[in-house]
Design an enzyme around this catalytic site. Structure first.
Site, PDB file in Angstrom:
ATOM      1  N   GLU A   1       0.846  -1.212   0.000  1.00 36.40           N
ATOM      2  CA  GLU A   1       0.000   0.000   0.000  1.00 36.40           C
ATOM      3  C   GLU A   1       0.872   1.250   0.000  1.00 36.40           C
ATOM      4  OE1 GLU A   1      -3.162   0.096  -0.674  1.00 36.40           O
ATOM      5  OE2 GLU A   1      -3.280  -2.084  -0.647  1.00 36.40           O
TER       6      GLU A   1
ATOM      7  N   TRP B   1       1.555   1.778  -3.424  1.00 39.36           N
ATOM      8  CA  TRP B   1       0.526   2.503  -4.178  1.00 39.36           C
ATOM      9  C   TRP B   1       0.732   4.012  -4.056  1.00 39.36           C
ATOM     10  CZ3 TRP B   1      -2.962   1.457  -7.846  1.00 39.36           C
ATOM     11  CH2 TRP B   1      -3.306   0.128  -8.080  1.00 39.36           C
TER      12      TRP B   1
ATOM     13  N   TRP C   1     -20.706  13.250 -18.877  1.00 39.14           N
ATOM     14  CA  TRP C   1     -20.995  13.540 -17.456  1.00 39.14           C
ATOM     15  C   TRP C   1     -22.279  14.360 -17.344  1.00 39.14           C
ATOM     16  CZ3 TRP C   1     -18.060  10.485 -14.851  1.00 39.14           C
ATOM     17  CH2 TRP C   1     -16.720  10.277 -15.204  1.00 39.14           C
TER      18      TRP C   1
ATOM     19  N   ASN D   1     -10.598   3.638   3.260  1.00 41.55           N
ATOM     20  CA  ASN D   1     -10.371   3.394   1.831  1.00 41.55           C
ATOM     21  C   ASN D   1     -11.544   2.678   1.166  1.00 41.55           C
ATOM     22  OD1 ASN D   1      -8.577   3.331  -0.561  1.00 41.55           O
ATOM     23  ND2 ASN D   1      -8.703   1.117  -0.245  1.00 41.55           N
TER      24      ASN D   1
ATOM     25  N   TRP E   1     -15.680  13.030 -12.102  1.00 35.84           N
ATOM     26  CA  TRP E   1     -14.811  12.679 -10.966  1.00 35.84           C
ATOM     27  C   TRP E   1     -14.102  13.895 -10.383  1.00 35.84           C
ATOM     28  CZ3 TRP E   1      -9.576  13.699 -11.479  1.00 35.84           C
ATOM     29  CH2 TRP E   1      -9.063  13.823 -12.771  1.00 35.84           C
TER      30      TRP E   1
ATOM     31  N   TRP F   1      -9.045   9.167  -7.599  1.00 37.74           N
ATOM     32  CA  TRP F   1     -10.273   9.496  -8.352  1.00 37.74           C
ATOM     33  C   TRP F   1     -10.196   8.994  -9.779  1.00 37.74           C
ATOM     34  CZ3 TRP F   1     -14.999  10.443  -6.888  1.00 37.74           C
ATOM     35  CH2 TRP F   1     -15.203  10.848  -5.568  1.00 37.74           C
TER      36      TRP F   1
HETATM   37  P1  FAD Z   1      -3.417   2.293   5.431  1.00 34.70           P
HETATM   38  O1  FAD Z   1      -4.228   1.184   4.857  1.00 34.70           O
HETATM   39  O2  FAD Z   1      -2.987   2.152   6.819  1.00 34.70           O
HETATM   40  O3  FAD Z   1      -2.146   2.456   4.477  1.00 34.70           O
HETATM   41  C1  FAD Z   1      -0.931   3.108   4.896  1.00 34.70           C
HETATM   42  C2  FAD Z   1      -0.564   4.193   3.922  1.00 34.70           C
HETATM   43  O4  FAD Z   1      -0.403   3.669   2.605  1.00 34.70           O
HETATM   44  C3  FAD Z   1      -1.637   5.270   3.787  1.00 34.70           C
HETATM   45  O5  FAD Z   1      -1.557   6.203   4.823  1.00 34.70           O
HETATM   46  C4  FAD Z   1      -1.316   5.836   2.411  1.00 34.70           C
HETATM   47  O6  FAD Z   1      -0.277   6.778   2.455  1.00 34.70           O
HETATM   48  C5  FAD Z   1      -0.854   4.619   1.642  1.00 34.70           C
HETATM   49  N1  FAD Z   1      -1.994   4.071   0.906  1.00 34.70           N
HETATM   50  C6  FAD Z   1      -2.900   3.148   1.332  1.00 34.70           C
HETATM   51  N2  FAD Z   1      -3.794   2.896   0.352  1.00 34.70           N
HETATM   52  C7  FAD Z   1      -3.455   3.673  -0.693  1.00 34.70           C
HETATM   53  C8  FAD Z   1      -3.993   3.862  -2.002  1.00 34.70           C
HETATM   54  N3  FAD Z   1      -5.055   3.173  -2.447  1.00 34.70           N
HETATM   55  N4  FAD Z   1      -3.395   4.758  -2.818  1.00 34.70           N
HETATM   56  C9  FAD Z   1      -2.302   5.443  -2.419  1.00 34.70           C
HETATM   57  N5  FAD Z   1      -1.751   5.310  -1.195  1.00 34.70           N
HETATM   58  C10 FAD Z   1      -2.315   4.435  -0.343  1.00 34.70           C
HETATM   59  N6  FAD Z   1      -4.857   8.872   0.158  1.00 34.70           N
HETATM   60  C11 FAD Z   1      -4.276   9.980   0.653  1.00 34.70           C
HETATM   61  O7  FAD Z   1      -3.293   9.874   1.404  1.00 34.70           O
HETATM   62  N7  FAD Z   1      -4.744  11.226   0.325  1.00 34.70           N
HETATM   63  C12 FAD Z   1      -5.813  11.405  -0.497  1.00 34.70           C
HETATM   64  O8  FAD Z   1      -6.189  12.553  -0.792  1.00 34.70           O
HETATM   65  C13 FAD Z   1      -6.483  10.236  -1.007  1.00 34.70           C
HETATM   66  N8  FAD Z   1      -7.585  10.348  -1.779  1.00 34.70           N
HETATM   67  C14 FAD Z   1      -8.191   9.209  -2.262  1.00 34.70           C
HETATM   68  C15 FAD Z   1      -9.320   9.337  -3.087  1.00 34.70           C
HETATM   69  C16 FAD Z   1      -9.960   8.203  -3.589  1.00 34.70           C
HETATM   70  C17 FAD Z   1     -11.172   8.353  -4.472  1.00 34.70           C
HETATM   71  C18 FAD Z   1      -9.465   6.916  -3.266  1.00 34.70           C
HETATM   72  C19 FAD Z   1     -10.151   5.682  -3.788  1.00 34.70           C
HETATM   73  C20 FAD Z   1      -8.337   6.783  -2.460  1.00 34.70           C
HETATM   74  C21 FAD Z   1      -7.680   7.918  -1.952  1.00 34.70           C
HETATM   75  N9  FAD Z   1      -6.536   7.815  -1.124  1.00 34.70           N
HETATM   76  C22 FAD Z   1      -5.944   8.957  -0.651  1.00 34.70           C
HETATM   77  C23 FAD Z   1      -5.906   6.503  -0.873  1.00 34.70           C
HETATM   78  C24 FAD Z   1      -6.361   5.751   0.391  1.00 34.70           C
HETATM   79  O9  FAD Z   1      -7.765   5.726   0.465  1.00 34.70           O
HETATM   80  C25 FAD Z   1      -5.803   6.381   1.671  1.00 34.70           C
HETATM   81  O10 FAD Z   1      -4.416   6.578   1.537  1.00 34.70           O
HETATM   82  C26 FAD Z   1      -6.037   5.473   2.879  1.00 34.70           C
HETATM   83  O11 FAD Z   1      -7.404   5.199   3.018  1.00 34.70           O
HETATM   84  C27 FAD Z   1      -5.496   6.163   4.118  1.00 34.70           C
HETATM   85  O12 FAD Z   1      -5.840   5.459   5.265  1.00 34.70           O
HETATM   86  P2  FAD Z   1      -4.748   4.754   6.158  1.00 34.70           P
HETATM   87  O13 FAD Z   1      -3.637   5.678   6.464  1.00 34.70           O
HETATM   88  O14 FAD Z   1      -5.470   4.125   7.300  1.00 34.70           O
HETATM   89  O15 FAD Z   1      -4.211   3.623   5.166  1.00 34.70           O
END
Ligand code: FAD
Length: 469
Positions: A270, A273, A301, A336, A354, A377
């Site tokens: 993650e 990602w 849209w 997420n 979006w 997005w």
């Molecule tokens: P954890 O599951 O604990 O993961 C640890 C870290 O890994 C996160 O803090 C994050 O930095 C990274 N990570 C995890 N999942 C993703 C992912 N899918 N994509 C990229 N990095 C990821 N994340 C943001 O940090 N800022 C945003 O503005 C943002 N906008 C999003 C918008 C949409 C529509 C979607 C689908 C996802 C978005 N995310 C964003 C990605 C993800 O949802 C969040 O990073 C995650 O939910 C953060 O929660 P956590 O720290 O508990 O994640």
């Protein structure tokens, strides 16, 4: 020979530990720790409202760690830096790199200016595991698919830098000329932030505490548990990571040192990602506005302000969507799984562009991050790199049944549905009248009727997509 004064320009790295720029500045006789709120250069709002609140507290915490000596400025960074070097015997300026296109352009100019003035200027990687320009395919082009990006590109590259200790001692250059953090006016005049802040403790040491707690109780079931929005298996570190209160290197190695198993690998992927999002932003500076797949440029849209407002307010009548949107509004964070559900509902069931969702998240998320938000997005809309195929439309009802099986998430954020039995909790419009009566729910009065029919809107989205090719 030691430099007289070195500026450490803090930006998205509001921490003392694992901060290469600060360590470099710490070699000088005195360090001038600087934060500048850039009010001139951003090509869109520098920050949304929730991020501003976070930044305020994060700066307070950083300043406290620096004995109250963080130098605060506001305005055009090139002017601020010029004024400082004209006034004091500053011989070096160091900072951690940022990757927003406008920041890259601005920093290049400042670098060139400082070099011309014979001031040593160096930038460091304070925010990513790998630089976006390091990870590329054999032919030199950027990866467009996550798995080869991460497995072939990142994991085959040199391992990320090991985290660094904080400087042992800092001899800080101080002056009474610094502005106060309040002067940045990051907090709203109507103090809605107070309820938001009940959900967070901000700053470097609290980010470390949260990470320790996650290692103790979350990571052990991360791979499966991360799908359930009301469980505690995700780290919720994203805002801390966005503002650099903790570095990805600290998370990467902290997780790796906790052992070797599928949960730890999944957590690290993650973080991968996140790297992939930054690679996309670096290679596509218009990621927040332009479809990566240009065939979406003619997507039909629908502009519908009423539906957009209902979505923003968590009043769509679709409980899993409304719970996610209210979680966002109340806490400045959304799980997420819910981000994917609410995103899919906006762009597919409502057919709203979006970019509307991206802007709303930008304003309301504490972790709003240009790379992750834009890539997230584009992924959910199907127009991004390695995106969810457009025809994958999340069914908010079955998502709820699967990922909120006890209904705890929906009941937390939609108390007006608290007494609805699980069978109808995710689709109250299907409940017989006597069940709704017994649960004190009057659809259209105490909770909205759904603003779209999920089946019909799904079919409509699929035919809109077919019209593209
Ligand atoms: P954890 O599951 O604990 O993961 C640890 C870290 O890994 C996160 O803090 C994050 O930095 C990274 N990570 C995890 N999942 C993703 C992912 N899918 N994509 C990229 N990095 C990821 N994340 C943001 O940090 N800022 C945003 O503005 C943002 N906008 C999003 C918008 C949409 C529509 C979607 C689908 C996802 C978005 N995310 C964003 C990605 C993800 O949802 C969040 O990073 C995650 O939910 C953060 O929660 P956590 O720290 O508990 O994640």
């Amino acid at each position: 020979m030691r430099r007289k004064i070195a500026i450490c320009w803090f930006r998205q790295d509001l921490r003392l530990s694992d901060n290469p720029a600060l360590l470099a500045a710490g070699e000088a006789e005195r360090v001038l720790p600087l934060y500048i709120l850039d009010t001139i250069n951003p090509d869109r709002d520098l920050m949304g409202s929730a991020s501003k609140v976070w930044l305020h507290h994060s700066l307070e915490s950083l300043s406290q760690s620096l004995d109250g000596k963080l130098w605060i400025e506001k305005g055009d960074p090139s002017e601020v830096i010029k004024r400082l070097i004209d006034t004091y015997p500053i011989e070096a300026v160091y900072w951690g790199r940022c990757y927003e296109p406008w920041r890259i352009k601005r920093d290049e100019k400042i670098k060139a200016y400082l070099a011309k003035r014979n001031i040593e200027v160096k930038s460091f990687n304070n925010a990513l595991l790998w630089e976006p320009w390091e990870i590329k395919k054999d032919d030199g082009s950027p990866y467009k698919v996550f798995t080869p990006f991460f497995r072939k590109g990142c994991l085959n590259y040199a391992p990320p830098r090991e985290p660094l200790d904080p400087p042992k001692k800092l001899n800080i250059f101080e002056s009474s000329l610094s502005k106060s953090i309040d002067n940045l006016k990051l907090l709203p005049s109507i103090r809605w932030d107070k309820s938001l802040m009940q959900h967070w403790i901000i700053g470097e040491s609290h980010a470390q505490d949260r990470f320790s707690k996650f290692l103790a109780i979350g990571i052990g079931n991360y791979k499966e548990g991360r799908n359930y929005p009301s469980d505690h298996f995700v780290s919720r570190l994203s805002p801390h990571l966005h503002f650099g209160e903790v570095s990805p290197n600290q998370l990467w190695y902290g997780a790796k040192h906790a052992g070797e198993n599928k949960n730890i690998d999944h957590f690290c992927s993650e973080l991968g990602w996140r790297e992939f999002s930054y690679s996309q932003l670096y290679n596509n500076p218009n990621l927040s506005t332009r479809n990566l797949q240009s065939k979406f440029d003619s997507f039909p849209w629908i502009k519908n302000e009423t539906n957009l407002i209902a979505w923003k307010q968590g009043l769509t009548g679709v409980p899993m969507v409304d719970a996610g949107m209210r979680e966002l509004w109340q806490t400045g964070y959304m799980h997420n799984r819910s981000r994917m559900i609410v995103g899919s509902f906006l762009v597919k069931n409502l057919l709203i562009d979006w970019r509307e969702g991206e802007r709303w998240f930008w304003d309301t998320l504490c972790d709003a991050d240009l790379a992750n938000n834009s890539a997230g997005w584009q992924w959910i809309a199907g127009c991004g790199a390695d995106a969810a195929p457009y025809f994958r439309i999340f069914n908010s009802v079955t998502q709820g049944e699967k990922f909120d099986p006890d209904g705890n998430y929906v009941r937390t954020y939609i108390p007006e549905l608290a007494k609805v039995p699980n069978k109808y909790l995710f689709c109250p419009w299907e409940a017989p009248k006597e069940i709704l009566d017994a649960a004190d729910v009057k659809l259209g009065e105490t909770y909205p009727e759904p603003i779209v029919d999920l089946k019909i809107s799904r079919e409509r989205a699929l035919s809109a997509f077919k019209s593209l090719s």
